[in-house]
Write a protein that holds these residues in place. Sequence first.
Motif, PDB file in Angstrom:
ATOM      1  N   VAL A   5     -31.396  -0.104  33.530  1.00  0.00           N
ATOM      2  CA  VAL A   5     -32.595   0.332  34.033  1.00  0.00           C
ATOM      3  C   VAL A   5     -33.586   0.364  32.972  1.00  0.00           C
ATOM      4  O   VAL A   5     -34.598   0.532  33.403  1.00  0.00           O
ATOM      5  N   ARG A   8     -37.370  -0.554  33.614  1.00  0.00           N
ATOM      6  CA  ARG A   8     -37.652  -0.831  35.116  1.00  0.00           C
ATOM      7  C   ARG A   8     -38.459   0.227  35.658  1.00  0.00           C
ATOM      8  O   ARG A   8     -38.438   1.268  35.559  1.00  0.00           O
ATOM      9  N   GLN A  56     -31.035  -0.694  40.753  1.00  0.00           N
ATOM     10  CA  GLN A  56     -32.646  -0.876  41.269  1.00  0.00           C
ATOM     11  C   GLN A  56     -32.977   0.397  41.627  1.00  0.00           C
ATOM     12  O   GLN A  56     -32.083   1.318  42.131  1.00  0.00           O
ATOM     13  N   SER A  75     -32.822   0.632  49.438  1.00  0.00           N
ATOM     14  CA  SER A  75     -32.987  -0.139  48.060  1.00  0.00           C
ATOM     15  C   SER A  75     -34.358  -0.908  47.979  1.00  0.00           C
ATOM     16  O   SER A  75     -35.017  -1.148  49.049  1.00  0.00           O
ATOM     17  N   GLU A  76     -34.719  -0.977  46.689  1.00  0.00           N
ATOM     18  CA  GLU A  76     -36.172  -1.659  46.485  1.00  0.00           C
ATOM     19  C   GLU A  76     -36.163  -2.853  46.992  1.00  0.00           C
ATOM     20  O   GLU A  76     -37.126  -3.210  47.744  1.00  0.00           O
ATOM     21  N   GLN A  77     -35.110  -3.619  46.967  1.00  0.00           N
ATOM     22  CA  GLN A  77     -35.156  -5.264  47.477  1.00  0.00           C
ATOM     23  C   GLN A  77     -35.230  -5.300  48.993  1.00  0.00           C
ATOM     24  O   GLN A  77     -35.671  -6.430  49.284  1.00  0.00           O
TER      25      GLN A  77
END
Length: 113
Positions: A5, A8, A56, A75-77
């Motif tokens: 990370v 990130r 993430q 999740s970010e995705q």
Amino acid sequence: MPDPVKGRVARFAIGQVVRHRIFPFRGVIFDVDPVFNNTEEWWLAIPEEIRPSKDQPFYHLFAENDETEYIAYVSEQNLLPDTSGRPLRHRQIEEVLEPKGDGSYRIRMSGAN
């Protein structure tokens, strides 16, 4: 071993209104975990074909759909900005956040101690 990370940066911010990429719900972010921070059982309950990676940012949302309001961990995705401009009705929002006037929110300032 490199830190997965390091460097990130979360793409979304506390107070931002977002929607889920797959499922029909939207909400406002009230907390962010830099990486997955929930139970293994929760993660394994997600169907493998759509299970997100753990390395993430994950977001805590005051979420809502057409039927109900709830807390979501996403999740970010799986998030996209919500640009609909529609107001949110989740009752817990006003306990933690206040509107900024541009459709987003900020952390509510508590009274003086």
